[in-house]
Structures are given as structure tokens and as C-alpha cells.
Design an enzyme around this catalytic site. Structure first.
Site, short mmCIF file in Angstrom:
data_model
loop_
_atom_site.label_atom_id
_atom_site.label_comp_id
_atom_site.label_asym_id
_atom_site.label_seq_id
_atom_site.Cartn_x
_atom_site.Cartn_y
_atom_site.Cartn_z
N SER A 119 0.51 -1.15 -0.10
CA SER A 119 0.03 -0.33 -0.50
C SER A 119 1.05 1.24 0.11
O SER A 119 2.00 1.34 0.26
CB SER A 119 -0.44 -0.02 1.24
N TYR A 127 -1.70 0.26 10.56
CA TYR A 127 -2.08 -0.68 9.52
C TYR A 127 -0.85 0.11 8.07
O TYR A 127 -0.49 -0.93 7.98
CB TYR A 127 -3.75 0.04 8.79
#
Length: 251
Positions: A144, A157
Site C-alpha cells: 500500500s 495499518y
């Protein structure tokens, strides 16, 4: 085994209900992929994904796989390879967590890291070990852009993805020249069920667009793929923003 044109004919998805992974699988089946293995926790969604791909002409197997149980990963992955060649492994599992709630619950925060990072290390190493025994193949790891720099809004995260990203980059260098290829995929905000209800991030994209990026990257033998590509330059700049300024940015 790849066909005469070098196109993959088999695909293993770790995280078999991932929307990005399933869009990728559909596109690959429309080309030359004929064997697909969906590895994930047993569910109606996993069975439905298998039926969908069978309807598109693929021979589909479903195997039980839990990212949070690393002690089972190597046995599961070795079992898939024992049944036939695997040209591409797509590591597509991950959890977003709930940042506000997880800050107050260290155990819940640790579960995000357990799945996204610890599970990724275990599954990634087991996959590459099997690919090296086989003598060829690619591992694509969905990371990501959140891995590039921790933000106060999603640092739990983001830190888990940063660990996974660094691991996969190092793994790519480790296996360079062995016939095995490792590629890191860094999508920005992707409109999926996981992000439903959240405001779109800058340059928001879709699973279909990310799938195109994955397939293009595999064809080119890329080590890092950004989706959309402009995010490479955005984060190149953000990486160097002084921290007192960065923490005040509305991102």
C-alpha cells in the site's frame, strides 16, 4: 508451467476473496491462465468466487488458509505446489483495522500486525521457497502507499504495510537471478468493500485498475508497481516533508 509465449497458466491467490485479487484472476483467466487456486478461510464468498472463475473457463481449487496462522502456511502452500506448477502467487490478504478503536485496544492492534506483516512474512517465504524448488514463477505482494510514511490517521495499518513492503523488497533482491521474481504492488485508496463508507482518498482507484497494474508489472518483470502511477511522485515528495509540517497535513 508458462505457455510457449511465456504467459502464466496457473495462479495461487493467498487471500482468495480479495477484490483486487479476483479482478486480477478474471483478467488472467481471460488470457491464458487455466488453473486457479483460491486459498482463504472457508466461506460462502470464497465458494462464490470459485464458481465465478469456473464459469469463465478456469479449473479452480479451494484450499483452507488463514493468514493469522503462520504455522500452517508452508504446509498449505507446499500442498498446492505438489498438485502442479504455480506460475504466479498473489499475496493479497490484509486487514484495515479500526484505527481509533485499535489505539485503545493493543491486542486488536497486534492482530492487524499479525495478519498484515507476520502472515505476509510467513506466506511470502513459504511461497518463494516453493517457487525456487520449482525453478520459476512470480510472487506479487499487495502492499500500500500507506507503507511509504506513517500517518497519524492510520499508523497501525501503515506500519504493518511498511514492514511487509520492506520485507518484500528485500526478498526481491535476495532471489534476483534465481528464476524467481518478486514484485511489490503499492495501490493508493482503492474503492472496495473494505473501504466502503470511507471518504475517497486522493487519486482513488478501483480493483480493476489495480489488476491491470499487476498484470502489466508481471509482464514487464517490475519489482515495484504504483497504482495509479502518479502516486510514485506524490510520495517521493511527501517522504521528504519535514515532520512538523507533515503531522499537520490533512491526510
Amino acid at each position: 508451467m508458462k505457455d510457449a509465449l511465456g504467459a502464466p497458466q496457473s495462479l495461487l491467490i493467498l487471500g482468495g476473496t480479495s477484490e483486487i485479487a479476483l479482478h486480477t484472476a478474471r483478467k488472467m483467466v481471460a488470457e491464458r491462465v487455466r488453473r486457479v487456486v483460491l486459498a482463504g478461510r472457508p466461506s460462502d464468498a470464497l465458494d462464490a468466487a470459485a464458481d465465478d472463475l469456473r464459469g469463465r473457463g478456469a479449473a479452480v481449487e479451494v484450499v483452507a488458509f488463514d493468514a493469522a496462522e503462520p504455522d500452517t502456511h508452508e504446509k498449505t502452500i507446499d500442498g498446492v505446489f505438489a498438485d502442479g506448477d504455480v506460475d504466479v502467487v498473489l499475496l493479497a490478504f490484509g486487514v484495515l483495522g479500526d484505527q481509533e478503536a485499535d489505539e485503545q485496544d493493543p491486542v486488536a492492534a497486534a492482530k492487524v500486525a499479525q495478519v498484515n506483516y507476520v502472515g505476509g512474512v510467513s506466506a511470502g517465504l513459504a511461497s518463494v521457497k516453493a517457487l525456487r524448488r520449482q525453478g520459476h514463477g512470480s510472487l506479487a505482494v499487495i502492499s500500500s502507499v500507506a507503507a511509504e510514511r506513517a500517518r497519524k490517521a492510520n499508523f497501525i495499518y501503515g506500519s504493518s504495510k511498511a514492514g511487509l513492503d520492506a520485507f518484500a523488497q528485500g526478498l526481491a533482491d535476495k532471489v534476483h537471478g534465481t528464476g524467481v521474481h518478486v514484485m511489490v504492488v503499492r495501490p493508493g485508496f482503492v474503492k472496495t468493500k473494505m473501504t466502503e463508507g470511507m471518504p475517497d482518498g486522493p487519486m482513488a482507484t478501483t480493483p480493476d485498475v489495480v489488476a491491470d497494474g499487476i498484470i502489466k508489472g508481471l509482464r514487464k518483470g517490475s519489482t515495484t508497481v504504483w497504482v495509479p502511477g502518479q502516486l510514485r511522485y506524490v510520495f517521493s515528495a511527501l517522504r521528504h516533508v519535514p515532520r512538523p509540517i507533515f503531522r499537520k497535513l490533512p491526510i
